[in-house]
Design an enzyme around this catalytic site. Sequence first.
Site, PDB file in Angstrom:
ATOM      1  N   SER A   1      41.729  36.157  35.514  1.00  0.00           N
ATOM      2  CA  SER A   1      41.497  37.316  34.643  1.00  0.00           C
ATOM      3  C   SER A   1      40.602  36.995  33.443  1.00  0.00           C
ATOM      4  O   SER A   1      40.787  37.550  32.360  1.00  0.00           O
ATOM      5  CB  SER A   1      42.831  37.933  34.190  1.00  0.00           C
ATOM      6  OG  SER A   1      43.539  38.419  35.320  1.00  0.00           O
TER       7      SER A   1
ATOM      8  N   GLU B   1      43.874  27.505  38.249  1.00  0.00           N
ATOM      9  CA  GLU B   1      44.025  28.954  38.361  1.00  0.00           C
ATOM     10  C   GLU B   1      45.500  29.299  38.591  1.00  0.00           C
ATOM     11  O   GLU B   1      45.964  29.293  39.750  1.00  0.00           O
ATOM     12  CB  GLU B   1      43.201  29.478  39.533  1.00  0.00           C
ATOM     13  CG  GLU B   1      41.729  29.207  39.428  1.00  0.00           C
ATOM     14  CD  GLU B   1      40.926  30.290  40.143  1.00  0.00           C
ATOM     15  OE1 GLU B   1      40.119  30.944  39.465  1.00  0.00           O
ATOM     16  OE2 GLU B   1      41.127  30.495  41.347  1.00  0.00           O
TER      17      GLU B   1
ATOM     18  N   GLY C   1      43.463  38.109  39.139  1.00  0.00           N
ATOM     19  CA  GLY C   1      43.317  39.515  39.490  1.00  0.00           C
ATOM     20  C   GLY C   1      44.386  40.420  38.898  1.00  0.00           C
ATOM     21  O   GLY C   1      44.516  41.581  39.286  1.00  0.00           O
TER      22      GLY C   1
ATOM     23  N   ASN D   1      33.131  34.015  41.525  1.00  0.00           N
ATOM     24  CA  ASN D   1      33.654  34.147  42.890  1.00  0.00           C
ATOM     25  C   ASN D   1      33.632  35.628  43.257  1.00  0.00           C
ATOM     26  O   ASN D   1      34.468  36.394  42.776  1.00  0.00           O
ATOM     27  CB  ASN D   1      35.088  33.586  42.924  1.00  0.00           C
ATOM     28  CG  ASN D   1      35.766  33.811  44.262  1.00  0.00           C
ATOM     29  OD1 ASN D   1      35.117  34.148  45.255  1.00  0.00           O
ATOM     30  ND2 ASN D   1      37.082  33.624  44.299  1.00  0.00           N
TER      31      ASN D   1
ATOM     32  N   LYS E   1      34.319  36.968  45.971  1.00  0.00           N
ATOM     33  CA  LYS E   1      35.356  37.276  46.970  1.00  0.00           C
ATOM     34  C   LYS E   1      34.767  38.120  48.099  1.00  0.00           C
ATOM     35  O   LYS E   1      33.592  37.987  48.418  1.00  0.00           O
ATOM     36  CB  LYS E   1      36.557  37.963  46.306  1.00  0.00           C
ATOM     37  CG  LYS E   1      37.064  37.223  45.076  1.00  0.00           C
ATOM     38  CD  LYS E   1      38.431  37.655  44.667  1.00  0.00           C
ATOM     39  CE  LYS E   1      38.790  37.027  43.331  1.00  0.00           C
ATOM     40  NZ  LYS E   1      40.194  37.089  43.021  1.00  0.00           N
TER      41      LYS E   1
ATOM     42  N   GLU F   1      44.082  32.643  47.180  1.00  0.00           N
ATOM     43  CA  GLU F   1      44.087  33.733  48.174  1.00  0.00           C
ATOM     44  C   GLU F   1      44.002  33.175  49.586  1.00  0.00           C
ATOM     45  O   GLU F   1      44.552  33.751  50.528  1.00  0.00           O
ATOM     46  CB  GLU F   1      42.933  34.715  47.878  1.00  0.00           C
ATOM     47  CG  GLU F   1      43.244  35.549  46.638  1.00  0.00           C
ATOM     48  CD  GLU F   1      42.020  36.074  45.904  1.00  0.00           C
ATOM     49  OE1 GLU F   1      40.909  36.020  46.439  1.00  0.00           O
ATOM     50  OE2 GLU F   1      42.201  36.524  44.748  1.00  0.00           O
TER      51      GLU F   1
ATOM     52  N   HIS G   1      41.303  28.062  47.306  1.00  0.00           N
ATOM     53  CA  HIS G   1      41.612  29.217  46.457  1.00  0.00           C
ATOM     54  C   HIS G   1      42.988  29.770  46.842  1.00  0.00           C
ATOM     55  O   HIS G   1      43.353  29.782  48.016  1.00  0.00           O
ATOM     56  CB  HIS G   1      40.534  30.302  46.643  1.00  0.00           C
ATOM     57  CG  HIS G   1      40.605  31.362  45.603  1.00  0.00           C
ATOM     58  ND1 HIS G   1      41.531  32.376  45.650  1.00  0.00           N
ATOM     59  CD2 HIS G   1      39.885  31.569  44.467  1.00  0.00           C
ATOM     60  CE1 HIS G   1      41.375  33.154  44.589  1.00  0.00           C
ATOM     61  NE2 HIS G   1      40.385  32.687  43.856  1.00  0.00           N
TER      62      HIS G   1
HETATM   63  C1  PEP Z   1      39.367  34.034  41.167  1.00  0.00           C
HETATM   64  O1  PEP Z   1      39.126  34.717  42.139  1.00  0.00           O
HETATM   65  O2  PEP Z   1      39.254  32.817  41.245  1.00  0.00           O
HETATM   66  C2  PEP Z   1      39.763  34.701  39.920  1.00  0.00           C
HETATM   67  C3  PEP Z   1      40.057  33.959  38.890  1.00  0.00           C
HETATM   68  O3  PEP Z   1      39.816  36.055  39.928  1.00  0.00           O
HETATM   69  P1  PEP Z   1      39.946  37.036  38.612  1.00  0.00           P
HETATM   70  O4  PEP Z   1      38.961  36.521  37.604  1.00  0.00           O
HETATM   71  O5  PEP Z   1      39.589  38.389  39.129  1.00  0.00           O
HETATM   72  O6  PEP Z   1      41.342  36.912  38.137  1.00  0.00           O
END
Ligand code: PEP
Length: 258
Positions: free
Chosen positions: A210, A164, A170, A9, A11, A96, A94
Site C-alpha cells: 500500500s 511485504e 492491496g 508491479n 500485476k 499472491e 510474491h
Molecule cells: C505488491 O503487489 O507487491 C504491492 C505491494 O501491492 P500494493 O502496493 O497495491 O499494496
Amino acid sequence: MRVPMIAGNWKMNTTVSEAIELVNEMRQGLDEIDGVDKVICPPFISLAAVYGAIKGSSVRLGAQNLYFEEKGAYTGEISPLMLADLCEFVIIGHSERRQYFNETGEMVNKKILAALRIGLKPILCIGERLEENEAGRTEEIITEQLRSSLAGVDYPGSLTIAYEPVWAIGTGKAATGEQANKTIGFIRGKIAKLYSDGIAQDMRILYGGSVNADNIAKFVQQPEIDGALVGGASLKATDFVSIVKQTSQIRANLSKES
Ligand code: PEP
C-alpha cells in the site's frame, strides 16, 4: 550508500496497448529523475513491447515471475532464458503467488537459483500474514522464508529483498515507517549472519504494501529502507513518477546531512 530502487508491479493489469500507453506516460518524467533505480514489471505478454518502448531510457524492466526450468514440456510457463533476453529483474515469491498458486518455499528457492544462474536480478518477496503478525511471529516467519528461499545460494550478489507484510498488500493499510524499518533491519541482520556484514550492507531491502505518493516519504526517510515495491500506485503514471521523485529528493537530502 545503497542506490534506492522503486519497482512497479503491474500485476495482472494492462493489455499490451495499455501497457505501452502507460510506459509512454511515465517515461519522460522518470528519465528526469536521478539517483533512483526505476523498474517496471508489466505482465509477461507486454514485456517485449515495453522493452521496445523504454529503449534508450533510464527505466529498467522486470518480470513478475518465472519458471525454474530452462526449456521443455512445461505448457504455459516462461523460462529464465526467455526472460533474460528482455529483462534485468524478476519478482520471485510474491505473496499472491504463494497464496493463489500454492508456491512453496522450495519452489521459490528453485526460482531464485534459476534466476541467479542466468544473470537475472531477483526481487525476493517475503512477509508475514496478519494472523502471524498478530501472534508476534513476524521474525520467525521471515527467518524461515529467508532460510528456505536462499538455500544453496552461495552469494546473493544482485538479489534485492522486498519486505511485504501480506496484511499491507492491496489493503490500503500500510505498515508504519518505524515498523517497516525495524523488520527490514532484522532482515539485514539475518543476511549478515547468513553471508557477511559487507553483503548485508550492500543489499537493497525494499518495503512493499500500500505504498503511494502520499506515504512514500515516511518509508524512504528510514535508514534501513532502500525503496519500495509498489503495486496499485504503479498503474498511475503521475503517482509512480511522484513516488520516484520524492525518493530521489529525500535520499539526496539525507546524503547531504550525513
Ligand atoms: C505488491 O503487489 O507487491 C504491492 C505491494 O501491492 P500494493 O502496493 O497495491 O499494496
